[in-house]
Design an enzyme around this catalytic site. Sequence first.
Site, PDB file in Angstrom:
ATOM      1  N   GLY A  24      -4.791  15.036   7.668  1.00 59.31           N
ATOM      2  CA  GLY A  24      -5.452  15.692   6.540  1.00 59.31           C
ATOM      3  C   GLY A  24      -6.797  15.128   6.171  1.00 59.31           C
ATOM      4  N   ALA A  30      -5.732  15.346  13.652  1.00 65.53           N
ATOM      5  CA  ALA A  30      -4.347  15.821  13.581  1.00 65.53           C
ATOM      6  C   ALA A  30      -3.745  15.509  12.226  1.00 65.53           C
ATOM      7  CB  ALA A  30      -3.514  15.178  14.686  1.00 65.53           C
ATOM      8  N   GLU A  76      -5.776   7.730  -2.705  1.00 63.26           N
ATOM      9  CA  GLU A  76      -5.591   6.349  -2.283  1.00 63.26           C
ATOM     10  C   GLU A  76      -5.702   5.348  -3.434  1.00 63.26           C
ATOM     11  OE1 GLU A  76      -4.614   5.325   0.611  1.00 63.26           O
ATOM     12  OE2 GLU A  76      -4.711   7.253   1.652  1.00 63.26           O
ATOM     13  N   HIS A 132       0.830  -1.210   0.000  1.00 71.23           N
ATOM     14  CA  HIS A 132       0.000   0.000   0.000  1.00 71.23           C
ATOM     15  C   HIS A 132       0.868   1.266   0.000  1.00 71.23           C
ATOM     16  CE1 HIS A 132      -3.631   2.364   1.332  1.00 71.23           C
ATOM     17  NE2 HIS A 132      -2.651   3.165   1.737  1.00 71.23           N
ATOM     18  N   GLU A 133       1.784   1.329   0.932  1.00 73.67           N
ATOM     19  CA  GLU A 133       2.621   2.521   1.013  1.00 73.67           C
ATOM     20  C   GLU A 133       3.508   2.690  -0.216  1.00 73.67           C
ATOM     21  OE1 GLU A 133       1.800   4.633   3.043  1.00 73.67           O
ATOM     22  OE2 GLU A 133       0.488   3.225   4.063  1.00 73.67           O
ATOM     23  N   ILE A 155      -8.393  12.453  11.463  1.00 71.38           N
ATOM     24  CA  ILE A 155      -9.318  13.583  11.305  1.00 71.38           C
ATOM     25  C   ILE A 155      -9.062  14.730  12.276  1.00 71.38           C
ATOM     26  CG2 ILE A 155     -11.058  11.994  10.414  1.00 71.38           C
ATOM     27  CD1 ILE A 155     -12.655  12.409  13.000  1.00 71.38           C
TER      28      ILE A 155
END
Length: 766
Positions: free
Chosen positions: A689, A687, A580, A550-551, A685
Amino acid sequence: LRARVKMRLGFSTMLLLRAVGLPRPVCGFARYAAPSLLSQRPRLSLPTFSILSSVSTDVIAENPLLNRSGLPRFSSIEPSHLPSAVERVLEDMEKDFDDFETRAESASSYEDVLPEVERIQFPLSYVWGVAGHLNGVRNSPELREAYENAQPDVVKASMRMGQSTALYGALKRVSSAVDTADDFASSQKRRAVNSSLRSMEKSGVGLEGEQKERFNAISLRMADLTTKFSNNILDCTKEYGLEVIDADSMAGAPATARRMWAGAFAAKANEDLEEGAKKTEADAENGPWRITLDGPSYMATLQHVGDRSVREKVYMAYITRASDKSLEEERNNIPIINEILSLKKEEAGILGFSNYAEQSLAFKMAPSVESVEKLSDLISKVAIPAAKRELDEVTAYAKVIGGDEYTDIDKLMPWDIAFFSERLREKKFDVTEEELRPYFALPAVLDGLFGLASRLFGITITAADGDAQVWNEDVRFFKVTSDKHVASFYLDPYSRPADKRGGAWMDVCLGKSRATEVEVPVAYLTCNGSPPSGDKPSLMTFNEVETLFHEFGHGLQHMLTEATEGDVAGINGVEWDAVELPSQFMENWCYDRPTVYGFAKHYETGESLPNDLFEKLKAQRTFNAGMMSCRQLSLGQLDMELHSNYDPEGTDETIFDVQKRVASRYAPHATPLEEDRFLCTFGHIFAGGYSAGYYSYKWAEVMSADAYGAFEDVGLDNEEEVQKVGRRFRETVLALGGGVEPMEVFRRFRGREPTPDALLRHSGLA
């Protein structure tokens, strides 16, 4: 456990996002090969404007943060370097921007505006980016103090640029004259200009007087609050440890987990050892063991510890971190959350929006709160019945194998579900996580991942350890070539709860940019996977394999960009609910036979994963998919409800009441406990984006599943066609970045707009 990819929506937004304390990226975010094959450092030509020429060689020698002649000097950078570095770049940036504003009054060409601003802001972006990265991966009281002290000045500088009427006027003139041709170069400039205009409007450029003063005060306060929110989570996570001395409590726990817990106990016992004192040795078989709240330890506890009381203690500690249940009152994030929500609501009103969700969606693909709810409802219609069936099956199995304590149980407690789900998974598919781990050694998984990237995208990835300084001895460095050196990336693979934030993410070290003459983009890929134990390499869980893929997907979009305008290159300028796509797309390849057999080899014998285990791995892909989907939908709608309809000052309903209300609709099988304080650690949500944007995971998953469907359409065993589609994916999704509107990017790849059919099919919910 994942935190995912942060990007900037325009030139000023990146600085402001960093300044308000975002956790190191957003994304859900990579290792081993031959020694360095690089004969020289990557070519990173840096800008030559006044900010650089004013920094003397002596000053650079004294402060490595000011040296931008290549990659960051991580081994030389100390917290004490940050104050003077920030002071210097802010002083020079103010002078350069003053000169620019004078010229901007008459500027009307693109080249005279955005590239100039990008060059002016680059030194601060570089210094603050490195500081923010280290704050996430090498956190210390000294760095934290230096970072927090510098933050207000960085925020003020960002606001000044974002609220410059001279710059805004110049951009307005440029927007009316920018080339309307369909070529990529023109598209990049249009998107960059329009994104920057929207970003400045969101930054309060049109405000005056008291409104402007209040808006700026909110921005400064938000910077303090979000940083404090993240620090509270980190502190509460790293201070917790449950020591277990009863071997019966660990009966049945995997050897890998016992080694991890025994190692944690020994490390803690030896922390403040006096010189000459005997060290405590880790004893995985007999203990003692120490369970912590970092990801690998926590998940292993819930899935594998048979002692219900141990699971309950660890679960309750995890869901009450940084809350009113914390031992230290100053680490309570509840008042911070309420103030954040109030300030966001007030900020949205100042900017002319009815609520913060409306403000957030003005910069995303989703046209409205209602459209997000519509997608959530569409998926929930099939996910909720599936989730209920799944939980009923897990509960029934617990009654069979759980003993007298579970015989007459009506509902499993939260600390039971993962444990008995894992036992049911093992029974249904006749495979355990521990059986699979030896086939997923990190070095082999990396080889397989890099082989897949070569197959699909025509790139070669080689180790370049030694060509870059690193912040920890476990960090690796790689280069990416495609006829020439096109990118590089760092990989920080393992959990380090003492100084590293949890989750996984990708972040930008250097972004490709014509203005700053950076031709080779560089990424940070950060995971919190299982570390090596003794003489064994990192043996990954399959979930950790998926997280790495994923990363890496996020990293590919950053590194393989063909865009040259910095504000839209790579992940920059990509709408949040589309970012994503490449990351979730890459996860699909963890179930592709050629890909898996490219890395699934026993770390001791070299034997390939037996075919029956691979088939079981594929079969369990949709196991409990309904419950997982409901959880994501519930979190997404909770986020949206808090940022659209909830007013912490105008109702007796608490944030936890909202959590229960939303869960009753989207996850009725798993309503939170009265003590549940998950929201106090929902960094995405509060701390990060993802405010009014957590739905993006599902929104983008529709596109990512459909994109993978293009490979299924040509046949996954048709290598020639798979490679053709892979190159098309590189040339569109990965190459175009924010330079083209995301729906148009998808159409160019797929030939049509996305549908949810593939997502429902892959999830077993069709």
